[in-house]
Design a protein around this motif. Structure first.
Motif, PDB file in Angstrom:
ATOM      1  N   ASP A  56       2.764 -24.253   9.551  1.00 13.34           N
ATOM      2  CA  ASP A  56       1.779 -23.142  10.438  1.00 13.34           C
ATOM      3  C   ASP A  56       2.629 -22.171  10.872  1.00 13.34           C
ATOM      4  O   ASP A  56       2.488 -21.360  11.552  1.00 13.34           O
ATOM      5  CB  ASP A  56       0.900 -23.846  11.232  1.00 13.34           C
ATOM      6  N   HIS A  57       4.084 -22.404  11.009  1.00 15.04           N
ATOM      7  CA  HIS A  57       4.910 -21.409  11.607  1.00 15.04           C
ATOM      8  C   HIS A  57       4.840 -20.084  10.886  1.00 15.04           C
ATOM      9  O   HIS A  57       5.160 -19.810   9.636  1.00 15.04           O
ATOM     10  CB  HIS A  57       6.414 -21.736  11.768  1.00 15.04           C
ATOM     11  N   ASP A  58       4.446 -19.072  11.628  1.00 15.82           N
ATOM     12  CA  ASP A  58       4.461 -17.623  11.099  1.00 15.82           C
ATOM     13  C   ASP A  58       5.613 -17.062  11.090  1.00 15.82           C
ATOM     14  O   ASP A  58       5.943 -15.853  11.682  1.00 15.82           O
ATOM     15  CB  ASP A  58       3.453 -16.915  11.860  1.00 15.82           C
ATOM     16  N   CYS A  59       6.717 -17.437  10.037  1.00 16.75           N
ATOM     17  CA  CYS A  59       7.702 -16.337   9.839  1.00 16.75           C
ATOM     18  C   CYS A  59       8.292 -16.992   8.649  1.00 16.75           C
ATOM     19  O   CYS A  59       7.911 -18.009   8.086  1.00 16.75           O
ATOM     20  CB  CYS A  59       8.957 -17.295  10.924  1.00 16.75           C
ATOM     21  N   PRO A  60       9.200 -16.265   8.009  1.00 16.31           N
ATOM     22  CA  PRO A  60       9.868 -16.798   6.743  1.00 16.31           C
ATOM     23  C   PRO A  60      10.313 -18.042   6.806  1.00 16.31           C
ATOM     24  O   PRO A  60      11.087 -18.433   7.693  1.00 16.31           O
ATOM     25  CB  PRO A  60      11.137 -15.722   6.480  1.00 16.31           C
ATOM     26  N   LYS A  61      10.170 -18.921   5.607  1.00 19.82           N
ATOM     27  CA  LYS A  61      10.441 -20.366   5.698  1.00 19.82           C
ATOM     28  C   LYS A  61      11.007 -20.790   4.056  1.00 19.82           C
ATOM     29  O   LYS A  61      10.516 -20.348   3.392  1.00 19.82           O
ATOM     30  CB  LYS A  61       9.519 -21.383   6.034  1.00 19.82           C
ATOM     31  N   THR A  62      12.111 -21.488   4.027  1.00 13.17           N
ATOM     32  CA  THR A  62      12.720 -21.689   2.903  1.00 13.17           C
ATOM     33  C   THR A  62      13.218 -23.042   2.855  1.00 13.17           C
ATOM     34  O   THR A  62      13.852 -23.725   3.762  1.00 13.17           O
ATOM     35  CB  THR A  62      13.872 -20.948   2.607  1.00 13.17           C
ATOM     36  N   PHE A  63      12.848 -23.958   1.625  1.00 13.37           N
ATOM     37  CA  PHE A  63      13.283 -25.094   1.708  1.00 13.37           C
ATOM     38  C   PHE A  63      14.321 -25.076   0.518  1.00 13.37           C
ATOM     39  O   PHE A  63      13.927 -24.525  -0.512  1.00 13.37           O
ATOM     40  CB  PHE A  63      12.152 -26.388   1.199  1.00 13.37           C
ATOM     41  N   VAL A  64      15.491 -25.512   0.710  1.00 13.02           N
ATOM     42  CA  VAL A  64      16.709 -25.466  -0.359  1.00 13.02           C
ATOM     43  C   VAL A  64      16.894 -26.549  -0.756  1.00 13.02           C
ATOM     44  O   VAL A  64      17.584 -27.291   0.114  1.00 13.02           O
ATOM     45  CB  VAL A  64      17.996 -24.551   0.309  1.00 13.02           C
ATOM     46  N   ASN A  65      16.897 -27.065  -1.986  1.00 12.63           N
ATOM     47  CA  ASN A  65      17.242 -28.149  -2.564  1.00 12.63           C
ATOM     48  C   ASN A  65      18.760 -28.060  -3.296  1.00 12.63           C
ATOM     49  O   ASN A  65      18.695 -27.242  -4.153  1.00 12.63           O
ATOM     50  CB  ASN A  65      16.558 -28.803  -3.697  1.00 12.63           C
ATOM     51  N   ILE A  66      19.848 -28.752  -2.743  1.00 12.64           N
ATOM     52  CA  ILE A  66      21.050 -28.389  -3.335  1.00 12.64           C
ATOM     53  C   ILE A  66      21.086 -29.489  -4.442  1.00 12.64           C
ATOM     54  O   ILE A  66      21.153 -30.614  -4.590  1.00 12.64           O
ATOM     55  CB  ILE A  66      22.191 -28.878  -2.150  1.00 12.64           C
ATOM     56  N   SER A  67      21.142 -28.681  -5.754  1.00 14.44           N
ATOM     57  CA  SER A  67      21.169 -29.505  -6.981  1.00 14.44           C
ATOM     58  C   SER A  67      22.590 -29.575  -7.510  1.00 14.44           C
ATOM     59  O   SER A  67      23.564 -29.503  -6.984  1.00 14.44           O
ATOM     60  CB  SER A  67      20.416 -28.815  -7.785  1.00 14.44           C
ATOM     61  N   SER A  68      22.778 -29.509  -9.120  1.00  8.82           N
ATOM     62  CA  SER A  68      24.067 -29.920  -9.495  1.00  8.82           C
ATOM     63  C   SER A  68      23.714 -29.481 -11.129  1.00  8.82           C
ATOM     64  O   SER A  68      22.500 -29.726 -11.590  1.00  8.82           O
ATOM     65  CB  SER A  68      24.248 -31.262  -9.288  1.00  8.82           C
ATOM     66  N   GLY A  69      24.755 -29.130 -11.785  1.00  9.75           N
ATOM     67  CA  GLY A  69      24.562 -29.158 -13.217  1.00  9.75           C
ATOM     68  C   GLY A  69      24.137 -30.453 -13.837  1.00  9.75           C
ATOM     69  O   GLY A  69      23.598 -30.425 -14.928  1.00  9.75           O
ATOM     70  N   ALA A  70      24.551 -31.580 -13.107  1.00  9.91           N
ATOM     71  CA  ALA A  70      23.990 -32.823 -13.433  1.00  9.91           C
ATOM     72  C   ALA A  70      22.685 -32.997 -13.338  1.00  9.91           C
ATOM     73  O   ALA A  70      22.219 -33.989 -14.015  1.00  9.91           O
ATOM     74  CB  ALA A  70      24.639 -33.944 -12.651  1.00  9.91           C
ATOM     75  N   ALA A  71      21.767 -31.943 -12.868  1.00 11.20           N
ATOM     76  CA  ALA A  71      20.221 -32.092 -13.189  1.00 11.20           C
ATOM     77  C   ALA A  71      19.878 -31.911 -14.413  1.00 11.20           C
ATOM     78  O   ALA A  71      18.915 -32.490 -14.918  1.00 11.20           O
ATOM     79  CB  ALA A  71      19.510 -31.081 -12.317  1.00 11.20           C
ATOM     80  N   ASN A  72      20.674 -31.282 -15.451  1.00 14.43           N
ATOM     81  CA  ASN A  72      20.241 -30.813 -16.577  1.00 14.43           C
ATOM     82  C   ASN A  72      21.201 -31.391 -17.802  1.00 14.43           C
ATOM     83  O   ASN A  72      21.114 -31.088 -18.806  1.00 14.43           O
ATOM     84  CB  ASN A  72      20.059 -29.434 -16.622  1.00 14.43           C
TER      85      ASN A  72
END
Ligand SMILES: NC(=O)c1ccc[n+]([C@@H]2O[C@H](COP(=O)([O-])OP(=O)(O)OC[C@H]3O[C@@H](n4cnc5c(N)ncnc54)[C@H](OP(=O)(O)O)[C@@H]3O)[C@@H](O)[C@H]2O)c1
Length: 236
Positions: free
Chosen positions: A117-133
């Motif tokens: 509900d916070h009224d500001c820009p919000k980002t969830f960043v998942n640190i991935s890897s080339g190993a995901a693919n």
């Protein structure tokens, strides 16, 4: 003031991200076992139920923090156990998935619950890897966990797409970096990790990026307000 919430900020990429956002005047909250900073919260991600309670409590303690922007970065991770699937013990498999998947999901869940509900820009960043693919012999758990978290993140992005106070959910592949995780890779026995030589050469050839450089590029990706659900690569 911005608020950055970072798992695994005690060293490596996570520590560089903490430094970067602190230097930019943000308030930072960091979660790890060693919890070395005065803005750290101690927790062990191999105990997901406890970790989930720690996340919720820490987010609740921020109260009505009036942030101008909020970023949560799922950065903590572990490589071990390394070796063929039948070689690794059931307990070690469970620990890897508890840290890399279950606790990461509980982190994202607690973040969305607390900050939707916070009224500001919000980002969830998942640190991935080339190993995901890409599969790697000896890294079955690490590869499975990274693939799972990329798709989990895509699903959050879809859920968020119609919400008024959108949380932008993205994955970022940081590329290879000069951290203790790479040191652990180079210390793997060749019989358990056949691609060992490639990673030894990356270090010898100076091709492992400094975490501070990668942290800067991740912050630039976030600041560019990228398309939710995407997987972004650090270019260097
Ligand atoms: N290094 C690379 O080349 C590379 C390449 C692609 C992707 N990545 C990804 O980038 C991220 C950061 O990697 P890195 O190289 O910086 O790793 P790192 O140097 O090994 O640091 C890992 C961080 O995770 C935390 N952590 C590990 N297990 C934990 C647990 N059970 N409970 C709480 N915290 C835990 C550690 O903190 P404590 O030990 O203090 O708990 C530490 O802060 C990871 O998601 C990794 O998979 C790395």
């Amino acid at each position: 003031m911005g608020l950055a919430i970072i798992t695994g900020g005690s060293r490596g990429l996570g520590a560089a991200l903490c430094d970067l956002y602190r230097d930019q005047g943000w308030s930072v909250l960091e979660f790890s076992r060693s919890a070395p900073h005065d803005f750290s919260v101690e927790l062990d991600l191999s105990d997901p139920v406890d970790a989930s309670a720690v996340f919720s409590e820490a987010f609740a303690s921020l109260g009505d923090f009036a942030a101008s922007e909020i970023i949560a970065i799922n950065n903590a991770g572990m490589l071990e156990p390394v070796g063929p699937v039948e070689h690794v013990s059931p307990g070690a498999i469970a620990t890897n998935l508890d840290v890399n998947v279950l606790s990461a999901i509980l982190f994202a869940r607690a973040f969305v619950e607390a900050f939707q509900d916070h009224d500001c820009p919000k980002t969830f960043v998942n640190i991935s890897s080339g190993a995901a693919n890409k599969g790697y012999a000896g890294w079955s758990l690490y590869c499975a966990g990274k693939a799972a978290m990329e798709n989990y993140t895509r699903s959050i992005a879809l859920e968020q797409s119609a919400r008024p106070n959108l949380i932008r959910a993205i994955s970022v592949n940081p590329g290879v970096m000069d951290t203790s995780m790479q040191e652990a890779i180079r210390n793997s026995p060749l019989e358990l990790f056949p691609a060992l030589e490639r990673f030894t050469r990356l270090k010898d050839d100076g091709l492992l990026a400094p975490p501070a450089l990668v942290a800067r590029q991740i912050a630039e990706i976030v600041a560019s307000r990228p398309e939710p659900g995407g997987v972004y690569s650090v270019n260097r």
